[in-house]
Design an enzyme around this catalytic site. Structure first.
Site, short mmCIF file in Angstrom:
data_model
loop_
_atom_site.label_atom_id
_atom_site.label_comp_id
_atom_site.label_asym_id
_atom_site.label_seq_id
_atom_site.Cartn_x
_atom_site.Cartn_y
_atom_site.Cartn_z
CE LYS A 285 -4.65 -0.17 1.57
NZ LYS A 285 -5.39 0.21 3.30
CD GLU A 369 -18.32 -4.02 8.91
OE1 GLU A 369 -18.58 -4.96 8.42
OE2 GLU A 369 -17.83 -2.75 8.80
NE ARG A 397 -21.52 -5.42 5.20
CZ ARG A 397 -20.47 -5.95 4.07
NH1 ARG A 397 -19.17 -7.13 4.62
NH2 ARG A 397 -20.43 -5.86 2.95
#
Ligand SMILES: Cc1ncc(C[n+]2csc(CCOP(=O)(O)OP(=O)(O)O)c2C)c(N)n1
Ligand SMILES: CC(=O)[C@@H](O)[C@H](O)COP(=O)(O)O
Ligand SMILES: [Mg+2]
Length: 639
Positions: A285, A369, A397
């Site tokens: 990254k 989550e 979700r």
């Protein structure tokens, strides 16, 4: 003209020489840095996929072959090489390019949803569709190591790996493994990927053999397949049994995702397989921009504006998150039962200070989550009080987990929803405009919306004192308004303004309370009497609020949430049930998917400003005075 600006589509990439490709990669990196510098954006993730994206678009034939980007925040390079380089400087500006794939922008874009861990499910569906229709197309899904910690990804892998028909599904899964979400990716999967990532590099040895064979007359696919068979034996000997091969998936890698030739080679090899195959690319990254590579927190995952030369970000003023972060540290010292849970967003949600002070009391569950919510129920059942800190839109979700795991069992779990309301820059799937509607259906759940920092601290503590039901505290993106003290309190409802006759009751939800106070100033000038209240706890509706509504001629509710099923809707239902006939006007976010733009610009466009709200109230009062009826109950925007 820079090579990049001469590109009309991915087909142009295939004509470029290795030297031109290296030049193009450098131009792309420069364009990423120069475009993100003034406005911010997902610089780190996109710097990490330059070569990978070029390889994907050289080997596969988009849009005939479908390329799906998980989360989509790393699709800037994809946009540049699919004909949008010249307009790339409009990135994340209103009316300009979105920061995520957009079907309206290009036939090369498919998935606009920025919620992670979905790409493999889309890809499974697409591959099945093409297989059933006998279409000769490949589907390529690029998924990050972070997104791979999300449950949906494993539901999809379970289906993709199913034997039988799978053989005919031309599905290439590219795992873009940079070892991080924001911070290093966590969990057993991450450790397994690390093992693969750091395993003896049988690849280089094999590649060396291939390079020597390359161009040798008579050396074709059969030889490469034989090499692959040999590699299988080598791999079993040198590298740990593939995490993915246990699932029955063909696995290619790990490869250096910044080595364009090696990546293309691996993708070509994968393309030749008839069935699903995983290509494991190791990337970094922030690759190629020193400030991003060195950025220790998150390698410039999503920096704000920054100086190109120094890499120094513009100082961010105080935001709501900072107040939460600070209060959690204070709470942590007083309450040893309080623990924190993050879904791979420790810093963005403000649990980093708590984690520094109490490292054993914060759990990073990965981008998961649903697991966060139900494991929180377990923590509560085990005698602790978990604080689950997520962005509001990502809680969507986990609604069933909040409902059937936390609320059904009356668990004392506190959800802290940051970025609640219109967020703006990140487009439709990032606006936190759903929670005040979705959570209304959860029996027993108590929901608070602080209007300022002082109330955030108060309400967080009140929430932590509830041990027999889930509680929610939600606040928006950006800077908090100045603390606004109540002039009175009716039961548990704060009265912020009480001026003149009891004409209008303005109910300001959360940060909209400050907006309502400004509306009151404008109404006073029109001789309209106004009471502005902040309910603090918006669920359940306070009987004191019902009483106040009954005393006024008109009720106006204002919330930074969708109008359908939000606080205003529930207040209206509650008044009806209580036999209170005071007319109600609902103001909130239109129940639509909103295009990206700055938060302030969107609030202006949808009428959640003091000017627009005051205008509407004056109109309603005029209608009321004329016919004793302010017109039908109106929700601003289309439901
Ligand atoms: C459901 C969900 N939770 C959280 C996020 C916030 N988020 C955006 S990108 C990201 C990290 C993604 O990591 P990875 O998949 O490895 O991609 P990388 O940024 O490393 O390329 C997270 C947590 C999200 N987009 N969706
Ligand atoms: C892609 C993603 O979900 C996050 O990176 C998000 O874009 C960050 O949003 P903030 O900038 O509001 O923290
Ligand atoms: Mg990653």
């Amino acid at each position: 003209m820079p090579l990049l600006d001469s590109l009309t589509g991915p087909g142009d990439l295939r004509a470029l020489s290795p030297e031109e490709l290296r030049e193009l990669a450098a131009e792309i990196r420069d364009r990423l840095v120069s475009t993100c510098s003034p406005r911010g954006g997902h610089l780190g993730p996109n710097l990490g996929v330059v070569e990978l994206t070029l390889a994907v678009h050289r080997v596969f034939d988009s849009p005939h072959d479908k390329v799906v980007w998980d989360t989509g925040h790393q699709a800037y390079v994809h946009k540049m090489v699919t004909g949008r380089a010249k307009e790339f400087d409009t990135l994340r500006t209103e009316g300009g390019l979105s920061g995520y794939p957009s079907q309206r922008e290009s036939e090369h874009d498919l998935v606009e949803n920025s919620h992670a861990s979905t790409a493999l499910s889309y890809a499974d569906g697409l591959a099945k569709a093409y297989s059933v229709q006998g279409e000769d197309r490949h589907v390529v899904a690029v998924i990050g190591d972070g997104a791979l910690t999300g449950g949906m990804a494993w539901e999809a892998l379970n289906n993709i790996a199913s034997v039988g028909a799978a053989e005919r599904r031309r599905l290439v899964i590219v795992v873009n493994d940079n070892g991080r979400s924001y911070t290093p990716t966590v969990g057993g999967l991450a450790e397994a990927l690390t093992t693969l990532r750091t395993s003896p590099r049988y690849e280089p040895m094999l590649d060396a053999v291939k390079r020597r064979l390359h161009g040798v007359p008579g050396v074709g696919p059969a030889v490469y397949d034989a090499l692959h068979a040999m590699k299988k034996g080598v791999k079993d000997a040198l590298a740990p049994q593939g995490l993915f091969e246990d699932l029955g998936l063909k696995y290619v890698g790990p490869i250096d995702g910044h080595d364009l030739a090696a990546t293309e080679q691996a993708l070509l090899q994968a393309k030749r397989f008839e069935g699903p195959v995983i290509v494991h690319a190791i990337t970094r990254k922030g690759q190629g921009y020193d400030a991003a590579e060195r950025h220790e927190a998150d390698q410039f995952h999503s920096p704000g504006p920054f100086d190109v030369t120094t890499g120094r970000e513009a100082t961010k003023g105080l935001i709501w998150t900072d107040l939460f972060a600070d209060e959690m540290v204070a709470v942590g010292a007083e309450r040893t039962d309080v623990v924190g849970i993050t879904a791979a967003m420790l810093h963005p949600v403000g649990l980093h200070l708590f984690a520094e002070r109490y490292p054993d009391r914060v759990f990073d569950v990965g981008i998961a989550e649903q697991h966060a919510a139900t494991s929180a129920a377990g923590l509560a059942m085990g005698g602790l009080h978990p604080v689950v800190a997520v962005y509001a839109t990502f809680l969507n979700r986990a609604l069933d987990q909040v409902l059937m795991d936390c609320a059904l069992h009356r668990c004392g779990v506190t959800f802290v929803l940051d970025r609640a309301g219109v967020t703006g820059d990140d487009g439709a799937s990032h606006n936190g405009m759903w929670d005040l509607s979705l959570l209304q259906v959860v029996p027993g759940l108590r929901l608070a919306a602080p209007r300022d920092g002082a109330r955030l601290r108060e309400l967080l503590r009140e929430a932590l004192d509830v041990s027999d039901a889930p509680t929610v505290v939600r606040f928006p993106k950006g800077p908090p308004p100045a603390d606004l003290e109540a002039v009175d309190r009716v039961g548990d409802v704060d009265v912020l303004v009480r001026q003149g006759a009891r004409d209008v009751l303005l109910v300001g939800v959360g940060a909209m309370a400050t907006t309502c106070v400004e509306v009151a100033d404008r109404l006073a000038a029109q001789g309209i009497g106004v009471t502005v209240v902040d309910p603090r706890w918006v669920k359940p509706v306070s009987p004191d609020l019902v009483g106040l509504a009954a005393e006024h001629r008109l009720v106006v509710s204002v919330e930074d949430n969708g109008v359908v099923g939000g606080c205003g809707s529930v207040l209206l239902q509650t008044l009806n049930a209580a036999g209170v006939t005071t007319p109600v006007r609902l103001h909130g976010v239109p129940q639509e998917f909103l295009d990206h733009a700055k938060r302030a610009a969107i609030l202006e466009r949808i009428g959640l400003t003091p000017q627009a709200l005051a205008r509407d109230v004056v109109e309603a009062m005029a209608a009321l005075s004329a016919t004793d009826d302010p017109g039908p109950v109106r929700s601003v925007g289309r439901a």
